[in-house]
Design an enzyme around this catalytic site. Structure first.
Site, PDB file in Angstrom:
ATOM      1  N   ARG A  40       0.831  -1.200   0.000  1.00  0.00           N
ATOM      2  CA  ARG A  40       0.000   0.000   0.000  1.00  0.00           C
ATOM      3  C   ARG A  40       0.873   1.261   0.000  1.00  0.00           C
ATOM      4  NH1 ARG A  40      -5.692   0.467   3.350  1.00  0.00           N
ATOM      5  NH2 ARG A  40      -6.839   0.609   1.421  1.00  0.00           N
ATOM      6  N   VAL A  91      -6.521   3.590  11.670  1.00  0.00           N
ATOM      7  CA  VAL A  91      -6.470   2.192  11.226  1.00  0.00           C
ATOM      8  C   VAL A  91      -7.888   1.620  11.183  1.00  0.00           C
ATOM      9  CG1 VAL A  91      -4.136   1.825  12.085  1.00  0.00           C
ATOM     10  CG2 VAL A  91      -6.075   1.324  13.573  1.00  0.00           C
ATOM     11  N   THR A  95     -15.754  -5.292  12.193  1.00  0.00           N
ATOM     12  CA  THR A  95     -16.590  -5.965  13.192  1.00  0.00           C
ATOM     13  C   THR A  95     -15.895  -7.243  13.662  1.00  0.00           C
ATOM     14  OG1 THR A  95     -18.507  -5.055  12.072  1.00  0.00           O
ATOM     15  CG2 THR A  95     -18.920  -6.873  13.578  1.00  0.00           C
ATOM     16  N   GLU A 168     -14.046  11.229  11.586  1.00  0.00           N
ATOM     17  CA  GLU A 168     -14.059  11.691  10.197  1.00  0.00           C
ATOM     18  C   GLU A 168     -15.454  11.516   9.616  1.00  0.00           C
ATOM     19  OE1 GLU A 168     -11.518  13.324   8.430  1.00  0.00           O
ATOM     20  OE2 GLU A 168     -13.506  13.627   7.598  1.00  0.00           O
ATOM     21  N   LYS A 223     -20.388  10.297  16.103  1.00  0.00           N
ATOM     22  CA  LYS A 223     -19.968   9.642  14.858  1.00  0.00           C
ATOM     23  C   LYS A 223     -20.879   8.440  14.560  1.00  0.00           C
ATOM     24  CE  LYS A 223     -17.397   7.910  11.578  1.00  0.00           C
ATOM     25  NZ  LYS A 223     -17.044   8.465  10.301  1.00  0.00           N
ATOM     26  N   CYS A 279     -18.643   1.791   6.818  1.00  0.00           N
ATOM     27  CA  CYS A 279     -19.073   2.408   8.084  1.00  0.00           C
ATOM     28  C   CYS A 279     -20.477   2.062   8.555  1.00  0.00           C
ATOM     29  CB  CYS A 279     -18.972   3.922   7.970  1.00  0.00           C
ATOM     30  SG  CYS A 279     -17.290   4.488   7.940  1.00  0.00           S
ATOM     31  N   ARG A 453     -30.410   1.374  -9.445  1.00  0.00           N
ATOM     32  CA  ARG A 453     -29.896   2.691  -9.056  1.00  0.00           C
ATOM     33  C   ARG A 453     -30.677   3.836  -9.682  1.00  0.00           C
ATOM     34  NH1 ARG A 453     -26.304   3.386  -4.764  1.00  0.00           N
ATOM     35  NH2 ARG A 453     -24.876   1.658  -4.727  1.00  0.00           N
TER      36      ARG A 453
HETATM   37  C1  UDX Z   1     -20.615   7.354   5.124  1.00  0.00           C
HETATM   38  C2  UDX Z   1     -21.029   8.730   5.678  1.00  0.00           C
HETATM   39  O1  UDX Z   1     -21.796   9.429   4.684  1.00  0.00           O
HETATM   40  C3  UDX Z   1     -19.800   9.532   6.075  1.00  0.00           C
HETATM   41  O2  UDX Z   1     -20.182  10.760   6.672  1.00  0.00           O
HETATM   42  C4  UDX Z   1     -18.958   8.712   7.065  1.00  0.00           C
HETATM   43  O3  UDX Z   1     -17.765   9.397   7.388  1.00  0.00           O
HETATM   44  C5  UDX Z   1     -18.618   7.347   6.477  1.00  0.00           C
HETATM   45  O4  UDX Z   1     -19.813   6.668   6.070  1.00  0.00           O
HETATM   46  P1  UDX Z   1     -19.677   6.473   2.804  1.00  0.00           P
HETATM   47  O5  UDX Z   1     -19.974   5.120   3.358  1.00  0.00           O
HETATM   48  O6  UDX Z   1     -18.335   6.722   2.233  1.00  0.00           O
HETATM   49  O7  UDX Z   1     -19.890   7.587   3.930  1.00  0.00           O
HETATM   50  O8  UDX Z   1     -20.735   6.814   1.646  1.00  0.00           O
HETATM   51  P2  UDX Z   1     -22.239   7.349   1.616  1.00  0.00           P
HETATM   52  O9  UDX Z   1     -22.328   8.367   0.564  1.00  0.00           O
HETATM   53  O10 UDX Z   1     -22.750   7.719   2.942  1.00  0.00           O
HETATM   54  O11 UDX Z   1     -23.032   6.067   1.077  1.00  0.00           O
HETATM   55  C6  UDX Z   1     -23.205   4.891   1.849  1.00  0.00           C
HETATM   56  C7  UDX Z   1     -24.091   3.913   1.128  1.00  0.00           C
HETATM   57  O12 UDX Z   1     -25.436   4.381   1.049  1.00  0.00           O
HETATM   58  C8  UDX Z   1     -23.683   3.653  -0.331  1.00  0.00           C
HETATM   59  O13 UDX Z   1     -23.826   2.288  -0.630  1.00  0.00           O
HETATM   60  C9  UDX Z   1     -24.660   4.495  -1.130  1.00  0.00           C
HETATM   61  O14 UDX Z   1     -24.868   4.012  -2.446  1.00  0.00           O
HETATM   62  C10 UDX Z   1     -25.915   4.350  -0.288  1.00  0.00           C
HETATM   63  N1  UDX Z   1     -26.870   5.440  -0.493  1.00  0.00           N
HETATM   64  C11 UDX Z   1     -26.552   6.714  -0.157  1.00  0.00           C
HETATM   65  C12 UDX Z   1     -28.132   5.146  -1.017  1.00  0.00           C
HETATM   66  O15 UDX Z   1     -28.458   3.986  -1.329  1.00  0.00           O
HETATM   67  N2  UDX Z   1     -29.035   6.173  -1.167  1.00  0.00           N
HETATM   68  C13 UDX Z   1     -28.740   7.467  -0.829  1.00  0.00           C
HETATM   69  O16 UDX Z   1     -29.621   8.322  -0.993  1.00  0.00           O
HETATM   70  C14 UDX Z   1     -27.457   7.742  -0.310  1.00  0.00           C
HETATM   71  P1  ADP Z   2     -10.247   3.172   6.634  1.00  0.00           P
HETATM   72  O1  ADP Z   2     -11.370   3.128   5.642  1.00  0.00           O
HETATM   73  O2  ADP Z   2     -10.728   3.288   8.064  1.00  0.00           O
HETATM   74  O3  ADP Z   2      -9.201   4.180   6.307  1.00  0.00           O
HETATM   75  P2  ADP Z   2      -8.515   1.072   5.602  1.00  0.00           P
HETATM   76  O4  ADP Z   2      -8.620  -0.411   5.772  1.00  0.00           O
HETATM   77  O5  ADP Z   2      -8.667   1.660   4.243  1.00  0.00           O
HETATM   78  O6  ADP Z   2      -9.569   1.707   6.620  1.00  0.00           O
HETATM   79  O7  ADP Z   2      -7.106   1.587   6.151  1.00  0.00           O
HETATM   80  C1  ADP Z   2      -6.544   1.239   7.371  1.00  0.00           C
HETATM   81  C2  ADP Z   2      -5.041   1.046   7.184  1.00  0.00           C
HETATM   82  O8  ADP Z   2      -4.451   0.882   8.476  1.00  0.00           O
HETATM   83  C3  ADP Z   2      -4.631  -0.186   6.371  1.00  0.00           C
HETATM   84  O9  ADP Z   2      -3.861   0.210   5.249  1.00  0.00           O
HETATM   85  C4  ADP Z   2      -3.793  -1.041   7.359  1.00  0.00           C
HETATM   86  O10 ADP Z   2      -2.695  -1.673   6.737  1.00  0.00           O
HETATM   87  C5  ADP Z   2      -3.318   0.015   8.360  1.00  0.00           C
HETATM   88  N1  ADP Z   2      -2.959  -0.533   9.672  1.00  0.00           N
HETATM   89  C6  ADP Z   2      -3.699  -1.325  10.481  1.00  0.00           C
HETATM   90  N2  ADP Z   2      -3.028  -1.598  11.627  1.00  0.00           N
HETATM   91  C7  ADP Z   2      -1.835  -0.958  11.556  1.00  0.00           C
HETATM   92  C8  ADP Z   2      -0.686  -0.844  12.425  1.00  0.00           C
HETATM   93  N3  ADP Z   2      -0.656  -1.442  13.633  1.00  0.00           N
HETATM   94  N4  ADP Z   2       0.366  -0.122  12.010  1.00  0.00           N
HETATM   95  C9  ADP Z   2       0.341   0.499  10.810  1.00  0.00           C
HETATM   96  N5  ADP Z   2      -0.701   0.440   9.947  1.00  0.00           N
HETATM   97  C10 ADP Z   2      -1.784  -0.271  10.308  1.00  0.00           C
END
Ligand code: UDX
Ligand code: ADP
Length: 485
Positions: A40, A91, A95, A168, A223, A279, A453
């Site tokens: 990465r 990081v 679940t 975030e 959050k 998320c 969609r």
């Molecule tokens: C979400 C939150 O929006 C963000 O604030 C948080 O930090 C992380 O989780 P993300 O998961 O990146 O962000 O995308 P988001 O745009 O929220 O979409 C999530 C899912 O819901 C996607 O699968 C999207 O397609 C779906 N979605 C979203 C719908 O089906 N309908 C909508 O109207 C909006």
């Molecule tokens: P997010 O969407 O929360 O950013 P990701 O899976 O994209 O999650 O990124 C998390 C990153 O954290 C991964 O690239 C993983 O390799 C890194 N990571 C996890 N544990 C450690 C650790 N102990 N030290 C350094 N990097 C780590």
């Protein structure tokens, strides 16, 4: 305290873009993003900016501007921690798969590992900022690890710590815009000086009134709650969509009508194939777990319903495809358009496509999967089924004998011959203007287009003799028949 050196542990979807923006907006701060995944990190450092590990519109441009000046990507976790005045923990917190809270609570082992690294290597005064999506009271875990670390080591290193929560809220696909113009920045903590150090970084580009200070627990809970509320809207509209299909209403019209009530608002009311992403599900399940833990089973059941509805809805779509194709998809050729969980990202975590494709393969379908940004390697990892690389090269007569498989395709037109159906699962822009007239001549009749969609217009499809299903659209149902039944 003036921050000169930032270390971010975790170069993922959150850490990468967030640090890119901090370095871009704060040229006097040295930002180092560290990760123990060497591949990465190499991708972040690649010469070709098209090869960054995550696809996010606008990101490559910013990385290009800052990398090597005040933005660095490396695997030297320990070194970077040593130098840093402020450490972001970004990081992953998936679940838990087993043990107490399995399937519900977040696995904090990566966060804990980071806290231990910080405890071992940080020098002087360090502000530790938790950015990972986390269950409430994670900061406490980090704090107790830092404070409980060997006192004599802390003394030798002259180490002291403050822990802040700074969740975030960026959404993938719009991360750069979300980071540049956030609705709010949330900082939870107890120590005013530490809070101000972090606030001062954001105030380089975020108006002060948008930087909210809370106690640490409110910040963490906010959050989870924000994501739960957003996900709840999607399950709500998808449930209404199913009712629309059954009764003759159109969910788009219903959404427009309810969304114009300013108390409800028009955003996040698009019916789709069910929410995905790293998320929503995880955060709601955390909320469910916490509610049960604190003796609030009704609250837990309420939120769990949002996830259950989502899962039901995804299976509903795959069942519907099978039903419309005369109750069987065995050996039938189906094009899947879109594998990412939403458009403008290469992220597939919890994507509805995974469940729907698995269901269809299980039913014996031959899936030809297209996504402009997701690799076949990723699709294989998600489906946990090897790609049938011979599938796309087989002649049509051979294909009819095959059962249950998938292959990735580069273009729609090159694989459309004799397809029985197309299922649109991600709203990529290029799917909005497909040449349906040409497609229609190549498909096997009766051919079906399933638009989960709402990217297509009915007349564009039906005019060419294709059958058309659109999520939440019951407007073509004969309502009087339905009522008689
Ligand atoms: C979400 C939150 O929006 C963000 O604030 C948080 O930090 C992380 O989780 P993300 O998961 O990146 O962000 O995308 P988001 O745009 O929220 O979409 C999530 C899912 O819901 C996607 O699968 C999207 O397609 C779906 N979605 C979203 C719908 O089906 N309908 C909508 O109207 C909006
Ligand atoms: P997010 O969407 O929360 O950013 P990701 O899976 O994209 O999650 O990124 C998390 C990153 O954290 C991964 O690239 C993983 O390799 C890194 N990571 C996890 N544990 C450690 C650790 N102990 N030290 C350094 N990097 C780590």
């Amino acid at each position: 305290m003036e921050i000169k050196n930032i270390c971010c542990i975790g170069a993922g979807y959150v850490g990468g873009p967030t640090m890119a923006i901090i370095s871009y907006k704060c040229p006097n701060i040295q930002v180092e993003v560290v990760d123990n995944n060497e591949d990465r990190v190499n991708q972040w450092n690649s010469e070709n900016f098209d090869n960054l590990p995550i696809y996010e519109p606008g990101l490559a441009k910013i990385v290009k501007k800052c990398r090597g000046k005040n933005l660095y990507f490396s695997t030297s976790v320990e070194n970077s921690i040593r130098k840093a005045d402020m450490i972001f923990i970004s990081v992953n917190t998936p679940t838990k798969k087993k043990g107490i809270g399995a399937g519900m609570a977040s696995d904090l082992k990566w966060v804990e590992a980071c806290a231990r690294l910080v405890a071992n290597y940080a020098e002087g005064h360090t502000i530790v900022v938790e950015k990972s999506t986390i269950p409430v009271r994670t900061a406490e875990v980090i704090k107790s690890i830092l404070e409980g670390s060997d006192h004599s080591t802390n003394k030798i290193k002259n180490s002291t710590y403050e822990v802040l929560s700074n969740p975030e809220f960026l959404a993938e696909g719009t991360a750069i815009n979300d980071l540049l113009y956030p609705d709010r920045v949330l900082i939870g903590g107890e120590n005013e000086k530490a809070i101000m150090s972090l606030s001062n970084i954001y105030s380089n580009w975020v108006p002060k009134e948008k930087i909210i200070h809370t106690n640490i627990w409110s910040s963490e809970l906010a959050k989870l709650t924000a994501n739960a509320f957003l996900a709840q809207r999607i399950s709500s509209i998808n449930s209404v969509g199913a009712l629309c299909e059954a009764t003759g209403a159109d969910v788009r019209e219903v959404a427009r009508a309810i969304g114009s009530d300013s108390r409800i608002g028009s955003k996040f009311l698009n019916a789709g194939p069910g929410f995905g992403g790293s998320c929503f599900k995880k955060d709601i399940l955390n909320l469910v777990y916490l509610s049960r833990y604190f003796g609030l089973p009704e609250v837990a059941d309420f939120w769990e319903g949002v996830v259950k509805l989502n899962s039901w809805h995804q299976h509903r779509i795959s069942k519907l495809v099978v039903q419309k194709l005369f109750g069987t998809v065995t050996g039938k050729k189906i094009l899947i358009l879109g594998f990412a969980f939403k458009a403008n990202t290469n992220d597939t975590r919890e994507s509805a496509s995974i469940k729907i494709c698995k269901d269809l393969i299980e039913e014996g379908a031959l899936l030809f999967i297209h996504d402009p940004k997701v690799s076949s390697k990723q699709i294989k990892a998600d489906l946990q089924i090897d790609e049938d690389i011979y599938l796309k090269s087989k002649s049509e007569s051979q294909i009819t004998h095959a059962e249950g498989g998938w292959c990735a395709i580069e273009t729609i037109t090159s694989s459309i011959d004799n397809a029985d159906a197309i299922v649109i699962l991600t709203e990529w822009k290029e799917y909005f203007d497909i040449d349906w007239e040409t497609i229609a001549t190549k498909m096997r009749r009766p051919a079906w287009i399933f638009d989960a969609r709402s990217v297509l217009k009915d007349e564009n499809i039906s005019n060419f003799g294709l059958n058309f299903w659109r999520v939440g659209d019951g407007s073509k149902n004969n309502i009087s028949n339905l009522l008689e039944n």
